[in-house]
Design a protein around this motif. Sequence first.
Motif, short mmCIF file in Angstrom:
data_model
loop_
_atom_site.label_atom_id
_atom_site.label_comp_id
_atom_site.label_asym_id
_atom_site.label_seq_id
_atom_site.Cartn_x
_atom_site.Cartn_y
_atom_site.Cartn_z
N LEU A 100 59.82 -5.96 14.56
CA LEU A 100 59.55 -5.07 13.44
C LEU A 100 60.24 -5.51 12.16
CD1 LEU A 100 59.92 -1.62 15.21
CD2 LEU A 100 57.79 -2.60 14.32
N THR A 101 61.48 -5.95 12.29
CA THR A 101 62.29 -6.20 11.10
C THR A 101 62.79 -7.64 10.96
OG1 THR A 101 64.23 -5.41 12.31
CG2 THR A 101 63.07 -3.81 10.94
N GLU A 102 62.29 -8.54 11.81
CA GLU A 102 62.80 -9.92 11.75
C GLU A 102 62.31 -10.68 10.53
OE1 GLU A 102 61.74 -11.99 15.33
OE2 GLU A 102 59.60 -11.89 14.91
N GLU A 103 61.22 -10.23 9.90
CA GLU A 103 60.66 -10.94 8.76
C GLU A 103 60.62 -10.03 7.53
OE1 GLU A 103 56.35 -12.73 7.51
OE2 GLU A 103 56.94 -12.88 9.62
N ALA A 104 61.49 -10.33 6.56
CA ALA A 104 61.50 -9.55 5.32
C ALA A 104 60.14 -9.70 4.63
CB ALA A 104 62.61 -10.04 4.40
N GLY A 105 59.68 -8.59 4.06
CA GLY A 105 58.40 -8.58 3.37
C GLY A 105 57.26 -8.03 4.21
N ARG A 106 57.47 -7.92 5.52
CA ARG A 106 56.44 -7.35 6.38
C ARG A 106 56.28 -5.87 6.05
NH1 ARG A 106 56.25 -7.11 13.00
NH2 ARG A 106 54.44 -5.73 13.07
N THR A 107 55.05 -5.39 6.08
CA THR A 107 54.81 -3.98 5.84
C THR A 107 54.60 -3.28 7.18
OG1 THR A 107 53.82 -4.40 3.69
CG2 THR A 107 53.34 -2.27 4.70
N LEU A 108 55.40 -2.25 7.42
CA LEU A 108 55.31 -1.45 8.63
C LEU A 108 54.65 -0.12 8.31
CD1 LEU A 108 58.95 -1.85 9.99
CD2 LEU A 108 56.92 -3.15 10.65
N THR A 109 54.08 0.48 9.32
CA THR A 109 53.59 1.85 9.21
C THR A 109 54.58 2.75 9.92
OG1 THR A 109 51.29 1.13 9.21
CG2 THR A 109 51.71 3.43 9.80
N ILE A 110 55.11 3.71 9.19
CA ILE A 110 56.01 4.70 9.77
C ILE A 110 55.14 5.90 10.12
CG2 ILE A 110 58.07 6.10 9.43
CD1 ILE A 110 58.58 3.05 9.20
N PRO A 111 55.10 6.30 11.41
CA PRO A 111 54.18 7.39 11.80
C PRO A 111 54.49 8.69 11.08
CG PRO A 111 55.73 6.92 13.57
CD PRO A 111 55.94 5.86 12.52
N GLY A 112 53.42 9.44 10.81
CA GLY A 112 53.56 10.75 10.18
C GLY A 112 54.16 11.75 11.13
N SER A 113 54.29 12.97 10.69
CA SER A 113 54.95 14.00 11.50
C SER A 113 54.19 14.31 12.79
CB SER A 113 55.13 15.27 10.69
OG SER A 113 53.87 15.77 10.30
N ASP A 114 52.91 14.01 12.84
CA ASP A 114 52.14 14.21 14.07
C ASP A 114 51.79 12.86 14.68
OD1 ASP A 114 52.19 16.92 13.70
OD2 ASP A 114 50.28 16.97 12.65
N GLY A 115 52.70 11.88 14.54
CA GLY A 115 52.46 10.50 14.89
C GLY A 115 51.65 10.20 16.12
N PHE A 116 52.07 10.70 17.28
CA PHE A 116 51.40 10.37 18.52
C PHE A 116 51.02 11.62 19.26
CE2 PHE A 116 54.07 6.76 17.61
CZ PHE A 116 53.13 5.76 17.61
N GLN A 117 49.93 11.50 20.01
CA GLN A 117 49.58 12.61 20.88
C GLN A 117 50.69 12.75 21.90
OE1 GLN A 117 45.75 11.68 22.53
NE2 GLN A 117 44.76 11.72 20.54
N GLY A 118 51.27 13.92 21.98
CA GLY A 118 52.33 14.16 22.94
C GLY A 118 53.73 13.83 22.42
N ALA A 119 53.83 13.26 21.23
CA ALA A 119 55.16 12.95 20.70
C ALA A 119 55.92 14.26 20.45
CB ALA A 119 55.06 12.16 19.42
#
Length: 122
Positions: A100-119
């Motif tokens: 996730l973080t080994e390469e600077a400049g990569r764009t990640l998606t941070i899940p919203g408040s309802d990120g996953f079913q069952g989360a």
Amino acid sequence: MTEIEPYENALDAIPGAHPYPRSSRYHDAEIGVHRMPDGTEVRYTKRRLLPPLSEAAQEGVPHTVSSGDRPDLLAQRYIGDPGQWWQIADANPVLDPHELTEEAGRTLTIPGSDGFQGARYA
């Protein structure tokens, strides 16, 4: 962060209820039992497949990785709990969270408040 009723936290303390707390990525994983030749039963966690992304997770908050970012620090910043780094890993999907973080400049998606079913802690 979603609040959990106090009595639900108490369920985590019941022996045999489930080996993983509600905040764990393995809480909903199926538990298997392997019987050894001598009859001894060995419990194990079956493979956990990535849950389907909800629309909120797919439309999550973008984050551009910078030097020094780590999955746990991002989870603390966006979710409020460093132990929930796995939700970010699942949303991007990677096998190794360090990807996730080994390469600077990569764009990640941070899940919203309802990120996953069952989360439970999105």
